[in-house]
Design a protein around this motif. Structure first.
Motif, PDB file in Angstrom:
ATOM      1  N   LEU A 376     -35.141 -20.754  23.213  1.00  0.00           N
ATOM      2  CA  LEU A 376     -34.291 -20.804  24.551  1.00  0.00           C
ATOM      3  C   LEU A 376     -33.804 -22.319  24.764  1.00  0.00           C
ATOM      4  O   LEU A 376     -32.417 -22.260  25.146  1.00  0.00           O
ATOM      5  CB  LEU A 376     -35.251 -20.511  25.666  1.00  0.00           C
ATOM      6  N   ALA A 377     -34.351 -23.397  24.480  1.00  0.00           N
ATOM      7  CA  ALA A 377     -33.757 -24.486  24.706  1.00  0.00           C
ATOM      8  C   ALA A 377     -32.601 -24.764  23.948  1.00  0.00           C
ATOM      9  O   ALA A 377     -31.558 -25.372  24.279  1.00  0.00           O
ATOM     10  CB  ALA A 377     -35.144 -25.629  24.309  1.00  0.00           C
ATOM     11  N   ALA A 378     -32.580 -24.398  22.790  1.00  0.00           N
ATOM     12  CA  ALA A 378     -31.434 -24.673  21.777  1.00  0.00           C
ATOM     13  C   ALA A 378     -30.531 -23.593  22.163  1.00  0.00           C
ATOM     14  O   ALA A 378     -29.169 -24.083  22.306  1.00  0.00           O
ATOM     15  CB  ALA A 378     -31.830 -24.082  20.209  1.00  0.00           C
ATOM     16  N   PHE A 379     -30.810 -22.475  22.686  1.00  0.00           N
ATOM     17  CA  PHE A 379     -29.358 -21.535  23.316  1.00  0.00           C
ATOM     18  C   PHE A 379     -29.070 -22.150  24.481  1.00  0.00           C
ATOM     19  O   PHE A 379     -27.813 -22.190  24.760  1.00  0.00           O
ATOM     20  CB  PHE A 379     -30.218 -20.235  23.577  1.00  0.00           C
ATOM     21  N   GLY A 384     -24.517 -24.358  27.127  1.00  0.00           N
ATOM     22  CA  GLY A 384     -23.848 -25.169  28.138  1.00  0.00           C
ATOM     23  C   GLY A 384     -24.528 -24.947  29.541  1.00  0.00           C
ATOM     24  O   GLY A 384     -23.891 -25.028  30.523  1.00  0.00           O
ATOM     25  N   LEU A 385     -25.840 -24.347  29.541  1.00  0.00           N
ATOM     26  CA  LEU A 385     -26.417 -23.989  30.674  1.00  0.00           C
ATOM     27  C   LEU A 385     -26.703 -25.125  31.363  1.00  0.00           C
ATOM     28  O   LEU A 385     -27.079 -26.167  30.834  1.00  0.00           O
ATOM     29  CB  LEU A 385     -27.652 -23.207  30.414  1.00  0.00           C
ATOM     30  N   ALA A 386     -26.801 -24.844  32.856  1.00  0.00           N
ATOM     31  CA  ALA A 386     -26.997 -26.442  33.798  1.00  0.00           C
ATOM     32  C   ALA A 386     -28.391 -26.874  33.607  1.00  0.00           C
ATOM     33  O   ALA A 386     -28.721 -28.057  33.440  1.00  0.00           O
ATOM     34  CB  ALA A 386     -26.711 -26.078  35.010  1.00  0.00           C
ATOM     35  N   TRP A 387     -29.345 -26.020  33.597  1.00  0.00           N
ATOM     36  CA  TRP A 387     -30.752 -26.184  33.422  1.00  0.00           C
ATOM     37  C   TRP A 387     -31.759 -25.164  32.859  1.00  0.00           C
ATOM     38  O   TRP A 387     -31.178 -23.964  33.268  1.00  0.00           O
ATOM     39  CB  TRP A 387     -31.168 -26.910  34.679  1.00  0.00           C
ATOM     40  N   LEU A 388     -32.975 -25.139  32.730  1.00  0.00           N
ATOM     41  CA  LEU A 388     -33.907 -24.118  32.511  1.00  0.00           C
ATOM     42  C   LEU A 388     -35.018 -24.490  33.447  1.00  0.00           C
ATOM     43  O   LEU A 388     -35.207 -25.597  34.040  1.00  0.00           O
ATOM     44  CB  LEU A 388     -34.439 -24.199  30.859  1.00  0.00           C
ATOM     45  N   SER A 389     -35.693 -23.354  33.775  1.00  0.00           N
ATOM     46  CA  SER A 389     -36.858 -23.354  34.636  1.00  0.00           C
ATOM     47  C   SER A 389     -37.806 -22.261  34.434  1.00  0.00           C
ATOM     48  O   SER A 389     -37.475 -21.373  33.854  1.00  0.00           O
ATOM     49  CB  SER A 389     -36.368 -23.452  36.514  1.00  0.00           C
ATOM     50  N   LEU A 390     -38.951 -22.531  35.217  1.00  0.00           N
ATOM     51  CA  LEU A 390     -40.013 -21.474  34.873  1.00  0.00           C
ATOM     52  C   LEU A 390     -40.500 -21.044  36.344  1.00  0.00           C
ATOM     53  O   LEU A 390     -40.579 -21.955  37.143  1.00  0.00           O
ATOM     54  CB  LEU A 390     -41.372 -21.925  34.219  1.00  0.00           C
ATOM     55  N   ALA A 402     -41.449 -27.975  25.480  1.00  0.00           N
ATOM     56  CA  ALA A 402     -40.564 -27.488  24.676  1.00  0.00           C
ATOM     57  C   ALA A 402     -39.301 -27.076  25.450  1.00  0.00           C
ATOM     58  O   ALA A 402     -38.279 -27.325  24.734  1.00  0.00           O
ATOM     59  CB  ALA A 402     -41.021 -26.258  23.858  1.00  0.00           C
ATOM     60  N   LEU A 403     -39.304 -26.639  26.504  1.00  0.00           N
ATOM     61  CA  LEU A 403     -38.068 -26.457  27.301  1.00  0.00           C
ATOM     62  C   LEU A 403     -37.531 -27.627  27.778  1.00  0.00           C
ATOM     63  O   LEU A 403     -36.294 -27.608  28.141  1.00  0.00           O
ATOM     64  CB  LEU A 403     -38.452 -25.523  28.715  1.00  0.00           C
ATOM     65  N   ARG A 404     -38.149 -28.722  27.946  1.00  0.00           N
ATOM     66  CA  ARG A 404     -37.793 -29.843  28.512  1.00  0.00           C
ATOM     67  C   ARG A 404     -37.329 -30.675  27.477  1.00  0.00           C
ATOM     68  O   ARG A 404     -36.276 -31.662  27.706  1.00  0.00           O
ATOM     69  CB  ARG A 404     -38.793 -30.735  28.998  1.00  0.00           C
ATOM     70  N   SER A 405     -37.200 -30.288  26.178  1.00  0.00           N
ATOM     71  CA  SER A 405     -36.722 -31.033  25.153  1.00  0.00           C
ATOM     72  C   SER A 405     -35.361 -30.960  24.797  1.00  0.00           C
ATOM     73  O   SER A 405     -34.854 -30.078  25.246  1.00  0.00           O
ATOM     74  CB  SER A 405     -37.632 -30.790  23.793  1.00  0.00           C
TER      75      SER A 405
END
Length: 405
Positions: A376-379, A384-390, A402-405
């Motif tokens: 998901l982080a590579a995707f 160009g996603l703005a951010w990831l969250s949980l 891993a998501l923060r990397s």
């Protein structure tokens, strides 16, 4: 005859002729004056004063950059002991989102979980310590309990409520968590209030919306379009995606990737978020090799994918059921939004299209593995996603890392 009369200077007229010439000149002058236009007077009309120059309407302050990378969501009512500075030091997280601010009993004033005043939430009271470390936290309005735009109907009161909340924490960004967009009046009240606050201060705004197998629902896509046409500037649309469990049919991350890409396509439409046609039955698109490669999964044939999943576009049962909501706002909504935009002096769509962010919702800590998180982080970086969250169940700390990397 005397000698003086006989000695008239050379070149002068005789006196009788001089008197006659003077009389003729006087008569000619009077005749000329009588022929002048009656409007001609000796007094000229005073020039009209020029109108004062029109005041230029000041441009709204620029929108500051919003969150990036990874955003930690904190439900301050469920976890009042969460320490923002301590977590930032331990994890390296810079951005946090604190929720939820909902309407107090009066329907307008914002309170944490509808109960706690601004100075009485222990998590929010630590924002200053987080900022001292270089981090920041935004405010999240709405959530499952609903958002104040549905209940605060007094003119100007909703903008005043947002203004007080933003000012109390000197917030640079806010999010509106909207499981349901609301009716036409709610959508336009919210848009007008956001626009009013953004004209006064630098404020990045995001909307959090549920993700469906085909992207954004028709109601949500239309709400985004009406909101932007009314002059509110949206920086980000954060989609909530329920992650299927590990024992789900093969291709669960692939289906998630397809839904995210569909939402991105809707947001980047030249005319704003597109609205899917819910009146016709359409077979869901099948996974392709390109989409599989995007999320890091092995490409499969359409036949294999259909056999493995039954319904390739399905994310979860809950998400699929959510798409059955009515198509919602009508053509009258568009007309109302246009009228609001004209009254507010808006020139239509404000700024460029919002970016997309992805929040994974976990029902079980094991629903997202470290390998899944890396994919998901590579995707997110590739598209160009703005951010990831949980949200939801807390996964293994390595998953968040891993998501923060």
């Amino acid at each position: 005859m005397s000698a003086s009369r006989r000695r008239r200077p050379a070149g002068t007229l005789p006196r009788p002729l001089a008197f006659l010439a003077a009389g003729v000149l006087a008569v000619a002058t009077g005749a000329a004056l009588s022929l002048l236009p009656a409007r001609a007077t000796l007094h000229q009309t005073a020039p009209r004063p020029s109108p004062p120059p029109a005041r230029a309407t000041p441009a709204p302050p620029p929108v500051p950059p919003g969150p990036s990378g990874f955003v930690t969501f904190v439900d301050t009512a469920a976890d009042p002991g969460f320490d923002l500075p301590t977590d930032a030091r331990r994890t390296g997280t810079r951005w946090y989102a604190l929720g939820h601010l909902t309407a107090a009993p009066d329907g307008c004033a914002q309170r944490w979980a509808g109960r706690l005043a601004f100075g009485h939430d222990p998590v929010a009271n630590r924002i200053a310590g987080l900022r001292a470390l270089g981090g920041d936290a935004g405010l999240v309005f709405g959530g499952p309990a609903g958002e104040a735009a549905a209940t605060c109907t007094r003119p100007g009161a909703l903008a005043a409520a947002y203004r007080r909340a933003v000012g109390a924490f000197d917030a640079r960004y806010v999010d509106f968590d909207l499981p349901r967009p609301g009716d036409q009046a709610t959508v336009l009240r919210r848009a007008r209030a956001i626009r009013a606050v953004q004209r006064e201060r630098r404020l990045s705004v995001s909307f959090t919306l549920p993700l469906h197998p085909d992207g954004l629902s028709a109601r949500d896509a239309l709400m985004l379009r009406l909101t932007r046409e009314a002059g509110a500037r949206l920086a980000t649309v954060n989609v909530l995606a329920e992650i299927a469990p590990q024992n789900a049919p093969e291709g669960r991350l692939l289906r998630l990737a397809k839904a995210v890409r569909a939402a991105q396509t809707q947001l980047t439409s030249p005319y704003g978020p597109t609205v899917a046609n819910k009146t016709t039955t359409r077979q869901p698109s099948r996974p392709t090799g390109t989409a599989a490669a995007a999320i890091g999964e092995r490409p499969r044939s359409a036949a294999t994918a259909q056999a493995a999943t039954g319904e390739p576009s399905r994310l979860t049962g809950t998400a699929a059921a959510a798409t059955g909501e009515p198509s919602g706002l009508t053509g009258a909504d568009r007309a109302a939004a246009g009228a609001l935009a004209r009254a507010a002096g808006s020139d239509g769509i404000s700024g460029g299209p919002p970016r997309l962010a992805l929040t994974c919702v976990l029902a079980d800590p094991g629903d997202l593995s470290v390998t899944d998180a890396r994919k998901l982080a590579a995707f997110a970086a590739r598209h160009g996603l703005a951010w990831l969250s949980l949200r939801g169940a807390a996964p293994d700390p390595e998953v968040a890392r891993a998501l923060r990397s």
